[in-house]
Design an enzyme around this catalytic site. Structure first.
Site, PDB file in Angstrom:
ATOM      1  N   LYS A 177       0.862  -1.192   0.000  1.00 12.66           N
ATOM      2  CA  LYS A 177       0.000   0.000   0.000  1.00 12.66           C
ATOM      3  C   LYS A 177       0.896   1.238   0.000  1.00 12.66           C
ATOM      4  CE  LYS A 177      -1.649   2.891   2.909  1.00 12.66           C
ATOM      5  NZ  LYS A 177      -1.669   4.132   2.110  1.00 12.66           N
ATOM      6  N   GLY A 208      -4.776   3.070  -1.323  1.00 14.04           N
ATOM      7  CA  GLY A 208      -5.901   3.419  -0.454  1.00 14.04           C
ATOM      8  C   GLY A 208      -5.410   4.238   0.727  1.00 14.04           C
ATOM      9  N   GLY A 210      -4.651   5.126   4.764  1.00 11.34           N
ATOM     10  CA  GLY A 210      -4.033   4.398   5.864  1.00 11.34           C
ATOM     11  C   GLY A 210      -5.067   3.770   6.772  1.00 11.34           C
ATOM     12  N   GLY A 214      -4.325   0.494   4.923  1.00  8.22           N
ATOM     13  CA  GLY A 214      -3.141   0.304   5.773  1.00  8.22           C
ATOM     14  C   GLY A 214      -3.490  -0.503   7.014  1.00  8.22           C
ATOM     15  N   GLU A 252      10.513   1.885   9.891  1.00  7.10           N
ATOM     16  CA  GLU A 252      11.450   2.964   9.557  1.00  7.10           C
ATOM     17  C   GLU A 252      10.682   4.254   9.811  1.00  7.10           C
ATOM     18  OE1 GLU A 252      14.525   2.574   8.751  1.00  7.10           O
ATOM     19  OE2 GLU A 252      14.541   0.434   8.308  1.00  7.10           O
ATOM     20  N   CYS A 286      13.642  11.768   6.018  1.00  5.59           N
ATOM     21  CA  CYS A 286      13.671  11.292   7.410  1.00  5.59           C
ATOM     22  C   CYS A 286      15.053  11.402   8.025  1.00  5.59           C
ATOM     23  CB  CYS A 286      13.155   9.869   7.482  1.00  5.59           C
ATOM     24  SG  CYS A 286      13.934   8.813   6.274  1.00  5.59           S
ATOM     25  N   GLU A 382      10.189  16.416  14.733  1.00  4.47           N
ATOM     26  CA  GLU A 382      10.494  16.348  13.304  1.00  4.47           C
ATOM     27  C   GLU A 382       9.567  17.313  12.563  1.00  4.47           C
ATOM     28  OE1 GLU A 382       9.300  12.793  11.073  1.00  4.47           O
ATOM     29  OE2 GLU A 382      11.358  12.760  10.347  1.00  4.47           O
TER      30      GLU A 382
HETATM   31  P1  NAD Z   1       2.367   8.517   7.779  1.00  5.22           P
HETATM   32  O1  NAD Z   1       2.764   7.742   8.968  1.00  5.22           O
HETATM   33  O2  NAD Z   1       1.251   9.464   7.906  1.00  5.22           O
HETATM   34  O3  NAD Z   1       1.947   7.547   6.601  1.00  5.22           O
HETATM   35  C1  NAD Z   1       2.802   6.522   6.141  1.00  5.22           C
HETATM   36  C2  NAD Z   1       1.955   5.427   5.530  1.00  5.22           C
HETATM   37  O4  NAD Z   1       1.157   4.848   6.556  1.00  5.22           O
HETATM   38  C3  NAD Z   1       0.987   5.913   4.459  1.00  5.22           C
HETATM   39  O5  NAD Z   1       0.904   4.946   3.439  1.00  5.22           O
HETATM   40  C4  NAD Z   1      -0.329   5.995   5.213  1.00  5.22           C
HETATM   41  O6  NAD Z   1      -1.454   5.854   4.394  1.00  5.22           O
HETATM   42  C5  NAD Z   1      -0.201   4.820   6.154  1.00  5.22           C
HETATM   43  N1  NAD Z   1      -1.050   4.905   7.345  1.00  5.22           N
HETATM   44  C6  NAD Z   1      -1.522   6.013   7.957  1.00  5.22           C
HETATM   45  N2  NAD Z   1      -2.300   5.669   9.017  1.00  5.22           N
HETATM   46  C7  NAD Z   1      -2.299   4.319   9.077  1.00  5.22           C
HETATM   47  C8  NAD Z   1      -2.900   3.364   9.955  1.00  5.22           C
HETATM   48  N3  NAD Z   1      -3.665   3.732  10.980  1.00  5.22           N
HETATM   49  N4  NAD Z   1      -2.680   2.050   9.732  1.00  5.22           N
HETATM   50  C9  NAD Z   1      -1.896   1.659   8.706  1.00  5.22           C
HETATM   51  N5  NAD Z   1      -1.315   2.515   7.822  1.00  5.22           N
HETATM   52  C10 NAD Z   1      -1.501   3.830   8.019  1.00  5.22           C
HETATM   53  O7  NAD Z   1       3.690   9.220   7.267  1.00  5.22           O
HETATM   54  P2  NAD Z   1       3.840  10.176   6.022  1.00  5.22           P
HETATM   55  O8  NAD Z   1       3.266  11.494   6.406  1.00  5.22           O
HETATM   56  O9  NAD Z   1       3.374   9.512   4.788  1.00  5.22           O
HETATM   57  O10 NAD Z   1       5.446  10.257   5.909  1.00  5.22           O
HETATM   58  C11 NAD Z   1       6.207  11.137   6.634  1.00  5.22           C
HETATM   59  C12 NAD Z   1       6.844  10.435   7.836  1.00  5.22           C
HETATM   60  O11 NAD Z   1       7.564   9.277   7.438  1.00  5.22           O
HETATM   61  C13 NAD Z   1       7.874  11.280   8.524  1.00  5.22           C
HETATM   62  O12 NAD Z   1       7.678  11.192   9.918  1.00  5.22           O
HETATM   63  C14 NAD Z   1       9.192  10.668   8.139  1.00  5.22           C
HETATM   64  O13 NAD Z   1      10.240  10.873   9.004  1.00  5.22           O
HETATM   65  C15 NAD Z   1       8.854   9.243   8.031  1.00  5.22           C
HETATM   66  N6  NAD Z   1       9.814   8.564   7.170  1.00  5.22           N
HETATM   67  C16 NAD Z   1      10.708   7.685   7.704  1.00  5.22           C
HETATM   68  C17 NAD Z   1      11.640   7.052   6.901  1.00  5.22           C
HETATM   69  C18 NAD Z   1      12.633   6.077   7.436  1.00  5.22           C
HETATM   70  O14 NAD Z   1      13.133   5.273   6.678  1.00  5.22           O
HETATM   71  N7  NAD Z   1      12.950   6.089   8.700  1.00  5.22           N
HETATM   72  C19 NAD Z   1      11.640   7.288   5.550  1.00  5.22           C
HETATM   73  C20 NAD Z   1      10.722   8.192   5.044  1.00  5.22           C
HETATM   74  C21 NAD Z   1       9.790   8.798   5.866  1.00  5.22           C
END
Ligand code: NAD
Length: 475
Positions: A177, A208, A210, A214, A252, A286, A382
């Site tokens: 996803k 779709g 999260g 998700g 991650e 990140c 962050e």
């Molecule tokens: P997010 O956590 O909002 O979303 C990430 C993914 O999770 C999306 O696909 C989203 O649809 C899904 N998601 C959201 N709620 C969910 C739930 N309840 N259950 C399952 N899936 C769900 O993050 P974002 O805004 O897309 O990305 C930014 C964040 O990601 C930042 O905090 C960044 O630091 C982090 N990030 C970390 C790394 C790493 O490798 N450590 C890499 C890139 C981004």
């Protein structure tokens, strides 16, 4: 590659069991270009019923995919690589269009890096680690099973590739996803999956939200492992869902990395590279070194250098070659960053920033923050925008203490004229990675976080092992 090359079409289907098929619900997700602020395409909003089908397809494909020889799996991955490489220009324009990354960075990082990662797994799939003997035990490495992969928007193909390529190389099957903000590039990957002829069910795509798709993946009783990249808050929710059935989870998550510039470093270069790192992809990285730690004796000089470097970040259409800072990914992200900047001012920080931003697009001007208390919100949270906090320290011990005063521990940097001194500081930093004197990113090195930056590692052989179980056979 120009704006005129970005002509995405609506994608109406999901990829399940080796074919494109309609989603079961009627909903769709609008994909926006963050520079024009216009909707450019739609993808289906998958449902938990779609997840059920995708997981069933991945389950039925698992046994035969896991039973292939390493060379056979590697051959499939090679076909996938070649098929994806043909789409390189389209990948770069798609990421620039749906995310806003400047086109040169899109070509080099958003496209080049995932192709390099996939190429690495083509080779690693063919040469698995040897089975070892420990006393009277033979130690076997076996694929974990069906993997649910959930990814964010900031490096939308790289983050997918780090999971999908490693999982497939290990012999797992996958349900992906992608982020609802940047699903179009995932469609290009699955066009390549289809063209490469991967066996049906080995890789499945369910776009779709999260909360629907998700959560259905993370909580699915037949998903053996959830591999997640995204925010720490979502990572925590996913862990809870997977904990109910004791499913393996790799996470991650976010970061607030420190760039420690010691007093014998070449300050000019360290600051310039540090600013470039913090503002890469408009700060939506990140691993960004968002806290620049400088000797108190050179604080004013470092601030000047940082402000000068920041002022060279020309904002504009990310399809223009001269643009160094694109818009943020969404209006919501811009609002979030503005909220942090407001709070920073309230907590005493001084923002050094050029006047004005382009009149359309979700821009935040490149911002250097002075007078930042290391305990304040902008030094701890962050921000995920082009915002760099510059913080003074007295001696190496204080630098390490400030660097480690974070609930995150993803990345970091040390600069010194003395490599041994730099390494000594690097050893004391509680993070998954440290770059000394601007050393380059290594896509084969383990990538992941300490503390609330995550669990497990991606990339290289460490990333592949994450998708394996270990079995001891006594003889
Ligand atoms: P997010 O956590 O909002 O979303 C990430 C993914 O999770 C999306 O696909 C989203 O649809 C899904 N998601 C959201 N709620 C969910 C739930 N309840 N259950 C399952 N899936 C769900 O993050 P974002 O805004 O897309 O990305 C930014 C964040 O990601 C930042 O905090 C960044 O630091 C982090 N990030 C970390 C790394 C790493 O490798 N450590 C890499 C890139 C981004």
């Amino acid at each position: 590659m120009a704006r005129a090359d970005f002509t995405p079409a609506d994608r109406g289907e999901l990829y399940i069991g080796g074919r494109w098929r309609p989603a079961q619900g009627g909903g769709s997700i609008a994909v926006e270009d963050p520079f024009t602020e216009r909707v450019v395409a739609h993808v289906p909003a998958g449902t938990p019923a779609d997840v059920d089908e995708a997981v069933a397809a991945a389950r039925s494909a698992f046994e035969s995919w896991a039973a292939l020889s390493p060379q056979q799996r590697s051959d499939y991955l090679r076909k996938l690589h070649d098929s994806l490489a043909k789409r390189a220009d389209e990948i770069a324009t798609t990421v620039t269009g749906e995310l806003g990354t400047p086109i040169k960075v899109s070509a080099r990082v958003q496209t080049g890096l995932p192709l390099t990662v996939l190429d690495g797994y083509v080779r690693m799939a063919a040469t698995p680690q040897p089975e070892v003997e420990v006393g009277n035990s033979l130690i076997l490495r076996e694929p974990v099973g069906v993997v649910g992969a959930i990814t964010p928007w900031n490096y939308p193909l790289h983050q997918v590739m780090a999971k999908v390529a490693a999982a497939l190389a290990a012999g797992c099957t996958v349900v992906l996803k992608p982020s609802e903000l940047t699903p179009l590039v995932a469609y290009l990957l699955f066009d390549a999956v289809h063209e490469a002829g991967l066996p049906p069910g080995v890789a499945n795509l369910v776009p779709g939200t999260g909360s629907e798709v998700g959560a259905a993946i993370a909580g699915h009783s037949d998903v053996d492992m959830v591999s997640f990249t995204g925010s720490t808050a979502t990572g925590r929710r996913i862990s809870h869902l997977a904990a109910d059935r004791i499913a393996k989870v790799s996470l991650e998550l976010g970061g607030k990395s420190a760039n420690v510039i010691l007093d014998d470093a070449e300050l000019g270069r360290a600051v310039k590279v540090g600013v470039a790192n913090a503002f890469l992809n408009a700060g939506q990285t990140c691993t960004a070194w968002t806290r620049m730690l400088v000797p108190a004796t050179r604080y004013a000089e470092a601030l000047d250098l940082a402000a000068q470097a920041a002022s060279a970040y020309a904002m504009g259409d990310p399809f223009e070659e001269t643009t160094r800072l694109g818009p943020l990914a969404s209006a919501a992200q811009r609002q979030r960053v503005h909220g942090f900047l407001r709070q920073g001012r309230e907590e005493g920080a001084t923002a050094i920033t050029p006047e004005g931003v382009p009149d359309r697009g979700y821009f935040v001007a490149p911002t250097v923050l002075a007078d930042v208390d290391p305990k304040s919100t902008v030094a701890q949270e962050e921000i995920f925008g082009p915002v760099l906090a510059v913080i003074p320290f007295g001696d190496d011990d204080e630098a390490v203490a400030i660097a480690n005063d974070s609930r995150y521990g993803l990345a970091g940097a040390v600069w010194s004229g003395d490599p041994d001194r730099a390494l000594a500081v690097a050893r004391r930093m509680r993070t998954g990675a440290v770059d000394v004197n601007g050393a380059s990113f290594n896509p084969l090195a383990p990538f992941g976080g300490y503390k609330q930056s995550g669990l497990g590692r991606e990339l290289g052989v460490f990333g592949l092992e994450e998708f394996q179980q270990v079995k001891a056979v006594q003889r």
